[in-house]
Design a protein around this motif. Sequence first.
Motif, PDB file in Angstrom:
ATOM      1  N   LYS A 155      -5.032  -8.963 -10.669  1.00 38.51           N
ATOM      2  CA  LYS A 155      -5.202  -7.524 -10.512  1.00 38.51           C
ATOM      3  C   LYS A 155      -4.840  -7.160  -9.088  1.00 38.51           C
ATOM      4  CE  LYS A 155      -8.589  -3.766 -10.943  1.00 38.51           C
ATOM      5  NZ  LYS A 155     -10.019  -3.414 -11.208  1.00 38.51           N
ATOM      6  N   VAL A 156      -3.750  -6.425  -8.927  1.00 37.78           N
ATOM      7  CA  VAL A 156      -3.315  -5.998  -7.598  1.00 37.78           C
ATOM      8  C   VAL A 156      -3.725  -4.549  -7.403  1.00 37.78           C
ATOM      9  CG1 VAL A 156      -1.367  -5.670  -6.042  1.00 37.78           C
ATOM     10  CG2 VAL A 156      -1.379  -7.614  -7.624  1.00 37.78           C
ATOM     11  N   ASP A 157      -4.690  -4.366  -6.508  1.00 35.88           N
ATOM     12  CA  ASP A 157      -5.200  -3.028  -6.235  1.00 35.88           C
ATOM     13  C   ASP A 157      -5.558  -2.931  -4.755  1.00 35.88           C
ATOM     14  OD1 ASP A 157      -7.464  -4.591  -6.085  1.00 35.88           O
ATOM     15  OD2 ASP A 157      -8.480  -3.671  -7.800  1.00 35.88           O
ATOM     16  N   ALA A 158      -6.226  -1.853  -4.378  1.00 35.27           N
ATOM     17  CA  ALA A 158      -6.564  -1.634  -2.967  1.00 35.27           C
ATOM     18  C   ALA A 158      -7.410  -2.779  -2.411  1.00 35.27           C
ATOM     19  CB  ALA A 158      -7.302  -0.309  -2.811  1.00 35.27           C
ATOM     20  N   GLU A 159      -8.353  -3.289  -3.203  1.00 32.53           N
ATOM     21  CA  GLU A 159      -9.199  -4.378  -2.714  1.00 32.53           C
ATOM     22  C   GLU A 159      -8.402  -5.658  -2.521  1.00 32.53           C
ATOM     23  OE1 GLU A 159     -13.350  -6.797  -3.614  1.00 32.53           O
ATOM     24  OE2 GLU A 159     -12.420  -5.654  -5.242  1.00 32.53           O
ATOM     25  N   ALA A 160      -7.562  -5.991  -3.476  1.00 33.81           N
ATOM     26  CA  ALA A 160      -6.780  -7.224  -3.366  1.00 33.81           C
ATOM     27  C   ALA A 160      -5.880  -7.196  -2.143  1.00 33.81           C
ATOM     28  CB  ALA A 160      -5.954  -7.428  -4.635  1.00 33.81           C
ATOM     29  N   VAL A 161      -5.190  -6.080  -1.943  1.00 29.78           N
ATOM     30  CA  VAL A 161      -4.282  -5.962  -0.799  1.00 29.78           C
ATOM     31  C   VAL A 161      -5.062  -6.029   0.510  1.00 29.78           C
ATOM     32  CG1 VAL A 161      -2.667  -4.424   0.391  1.00 29.78           C
ATOM     33  CG2 VAL A 161      -2.544  -4.673  -2.098  1.00 29.78           C
ATOM     34  N   ALA A 162      -6.175  -5.312   0.583  1.00 33.83           N
ATOM     35  CA  ALA A 162      -6.970  -5.314   1.809  1.00 33.83           C
ATOM     36  C   ALA A 162      -7.545  -6.690   2.094  1.00 33.83           C
ATOM     37  CB  ALA A 162      -8.095  -4.286   1.700  1.00 33.83           C
ATOM     38  N   GLU A 169       0.839  -1.210   0.000  1.00 35.37           N
ATOM     39  CA  GLU A 169       0.000   0.000   0.000  1.00 35.37           C
ATOM     40  C   GLU A 169       0.865   1.248   0.000  1.00 35.37           C
ATOM     41  OE1 GLU A 169      -3.715   1.910   2.588  1.00 35.37           O
ATOM     42  OE2 GLU A 169      -3.087  -0.175   2.903  1.00 35.37           O
ATOM     43  N   TYR A 170       1.929   1.224   0.766  1.00 41.16           N
ATOM     44  CA  TYR A 170       2.879   2.351   0.850  1.00 41.16           C
ATOM     45  C   TYR A 170       3.462   2.673  -0.526  1.00 41.16           C
ATOM     46  CZ  TYR A 170       7.621   4.246   1.892  1.00 41.16           C
ATOM     47  OH  TYR A 170       8.792   4.963   1.933  1.00 41.16           O
ATOM     48  N   LYS A 171       3.661   1.651  -1.333  1.00 37.89           N
ATOM     49  CA  LYS A 171       4.244   1.829  -2.665  1.00 37.89           C
ATOM     50  C   LYS A 171       3.186   1.923  -3.761  1.00 37.89           C
ATOM     51  CE  LYS A 171       8.663  -0.384  -1.557  1.00 37.89           C
ATOM     52  NZ  LYS A 171       9.663  -1.434  -1.949  1.00 37.89           N
ATOM     53  N   GLY A 172       1.975   2.292  -3.376  1.00 38.38           N
ATOM     54  CA  GLY A 172       0.919   2.455  -4.373  1.00 38.38           C
ATOM     55  C   GLY A 172       0.302   1.154  -4.806  1.00 38.38           C
ATOM     56  N   PHE A 173       0.228   0.176  -3.887  1.00 37.01           N
ATOM     57  CA  PHE A 173      -0.316  -1.156  -4.126  1.00 37.01           C
ATOM     58  C   PHE A 173       0.539  -1.917  -5.144  1.00 37.01           C
ATOM     59  CE2 PHE A 173      -3.827   1.632  -2.852  1.00 37.01           C
ATOM     60  CZ  PHE A 173      -4.161   1.006  -1.657  1.00 37.01           C
ATOM     61  N   SER A 174       1.791  -2.032  -4.765  1.00 35.15           N
ATOM     62  CA  SER A 174       2.776  -2.712  -5.602  1.00 35.15           C
ATOM     63  C   SER A 174       2.558  -4.218  -5.600  1.00 35.15           C
ATOM     64  CB  SER A 174       4.192  -2.408  -5.103  1.00 35.15           C
ATOM     65  OG  SER A 174       4.358  -2.886  -3.778  1.00 35.15           O
ATOM     66  N   ALA A 175       2.818  -4.838  -6.741  1.00 32.63           N
ATOM     67  CA  ALA A 175       2.601  -6.278  -6.900  1.00 32.63           C
ATOM     68  C   ALA A 175       3.651  -7.100  -6.169  1.00 32.63           C
ATOM     69  CB  ALA A 175       2.588  -6.637  -8.383  1.00 32.63           C
ATOM     70  N   ASP A 176       4.902  -6.644  -6.167  1.00 33.39           N
ATOM     71  CA  ASP A 176       5.982  -7.430  -5.566  1.00 33.39           C
ATOM     72  C   ASP A 176       5.746  -7.660  -4.077  1.00 33.39           C
ATOM     73  OD1 ASP A 176       7.229  -7.658  -7.989  1.00 33.39           O
ATOM     74  OD2 ASP A 176       8.763  -6.137  -7.593  1.00 33.39           O
ATOM     75  N   GLU A 177       5.497  -6.588  -3.341  1.00 33.35           N
ATOM     76  CA  GLU A 177       5.271  -6.731  -1.900  1.00 33.35           C
ATOM     77  C   GLU A 177       3.972  -7.499  -1.625  1.00 33.35           C
ATOM     78  OE1 GLU A 177       8.440  -3.910  -2.297  1.00 33.35           O
ATOM     79  OE2 GLU A 177       6.488  -4.012  -3.289  1.00 33.35           O
ATOM     80  N   TYR A 178       2.981  -7.283  -2.454  1.00 40.30           N
ATOM     81  CA  TYR A 178       1.718  -8.011  -2.306  1.00 40.30           C
ATOM     82  C   TYR A 178       1.948  -9.513  -2.432  1.00 40.30           C
ATOM     83  CZ  TYR A 178      -2.777  -9.954  -3.893  1.00 40.30           C
ATOM     84  OH  TYR A 178      -3.897 -10.740  -4.067  1.00 40.30           O
TER      85      TYR A 178
END
Length: 527
Positions: free
Chosen positions: A414-421, A371-380
Amino acid sequence: MKATYKYLVLPVVAGVFALSCEKLETTNVDPNNPVEVPSHMLMSGAQKHMMDDVYDNWFSARQCLTYSQYWAQRNYTEEDRYQIRESVNNGYFNSFYRNLYYMDRIIELNTDPKKAAISVNYGNNKNQIAAAKIMKVWMLSIITDTWGNVPYSEAGKLIQDVYHPKYDDQKDIYAAMIRELTEASQMIDVKEKAFIGGDIIYKGDAAKWKKFANSLKCRLAVHLSKVDSNWKTYIAEALKDGVFESNADNAVFKYSTTGQDYCQFYDGFFVSQRNDFTIARPFMDILKGQPDTLNKKSHPWAGVVDPRLEVYTTSRNGKYIGIPFGIASGDMSSAYRNIAPSWYSNPPIHLSKDFAVPIMTYAELQFILSEYKGFSADEYKTGVRASVTYWTTLNGKPISTEDLDKYVDAVSKKVDAEAVALQKYIDLYMNGTEAWVEIRRTGYPDQLIRPGEVSLIGPKGNTIKFNPLSDTKGMIIPRVKYPTNESTLNGENFNAAVSKLEGGTNNYYSKMYWDVRTGPYDHPANK
């Protein structure tokens, strides 16, 4: 005895230590024959007391785990529907403040020159202070994120004749917590032990305490993401100073199988002999990749079964069906109870005597960093891998590399705010306190049932909805009311705090400082 004695209460932590309330100024004179309880023993008892208070079948099970819709009650569903027992609410408030006092005592034992000369025998003085500060912040974050504005700056100062502590604004409490964690991390000497014994969480490893301080700082920073434009600065500072690097750094409290030092979730089921809870249908459906057709809700990974499903619950006759959430006790029939998992007869891992309760995980940190990196795929993806690996290994059935790769690929289209949350929500299972914060902060998961929505279709084709017993303005509960004891024991400050709530009443719908949602499905953007 003064009315607000609870803010500096001197209780006994069962079987571990007792604190003298006769002469607070007394110091140790002989490390082999201490007059006061040694700091490492105090930390041991305090850690257990904190965990027992937070992760039990009352504060967690009947409140935070149900607020987060991980669990639901099988019989009496009042707490699921936001009817809180005042005696229990008063008890939480008192116990949590008592836990802050324990940490202040450890800090005092390592700050006062005479006492510090003794406490250094049990670990580096500054490291002990830092660990106590970190635990204090963790406990305080739960207090403020439950009730909102609460006593802090004047709490625990009975010795200074502060009998009626003021309620600090949550904004100021958060600033203080961020500052405390920064100071704690900077004072740690990783070459020295924090404790020679008694530290159940990290076994005295100062380097891990430092990582926990900074990782916890990241958690608190992301809580502020909707209201404080400096939240990324706080995380950048924490990253520079060192955070969790793998699952080996997870902050967990592992209970024991000996004596009565067992997990409180085990206690609630098998010592108290209460088969009160099972997995809630909304969470079960999320894990099964099953959309909520009753409320016309989609699932981002429809048809994808989560590999943590068999860790988080057991089946019933080979089937995984959660119990309806939020329905009245009178509607909770044996038919629904008998189709949902019976954890009493077939317990999952979290009901083990020695369950390792997760306080904060490396996976959670990775979702924060995504989230800090704009919902980055790698950290996700790193977070998903870390979570699935941790939980399946904990269950004794580690997932294969091939199956893990397939799952990560399936949930990463799709990595976005919903996926991360949503993945963070799944990882936070059994940490209902933090999951409840994230639901209020982000508005996710959408798949959870909001008040007024359909829980199930009854046996006669009738629609049964989630109807709360307390007004929350259509939201998943935003806060818990201040306990009634406060109105009599600390009345003036209580009234001042209530006046700042929505409508000037002690209610369940006033939002936290960091909660800026305008509706049940609002997903506010980060600053």
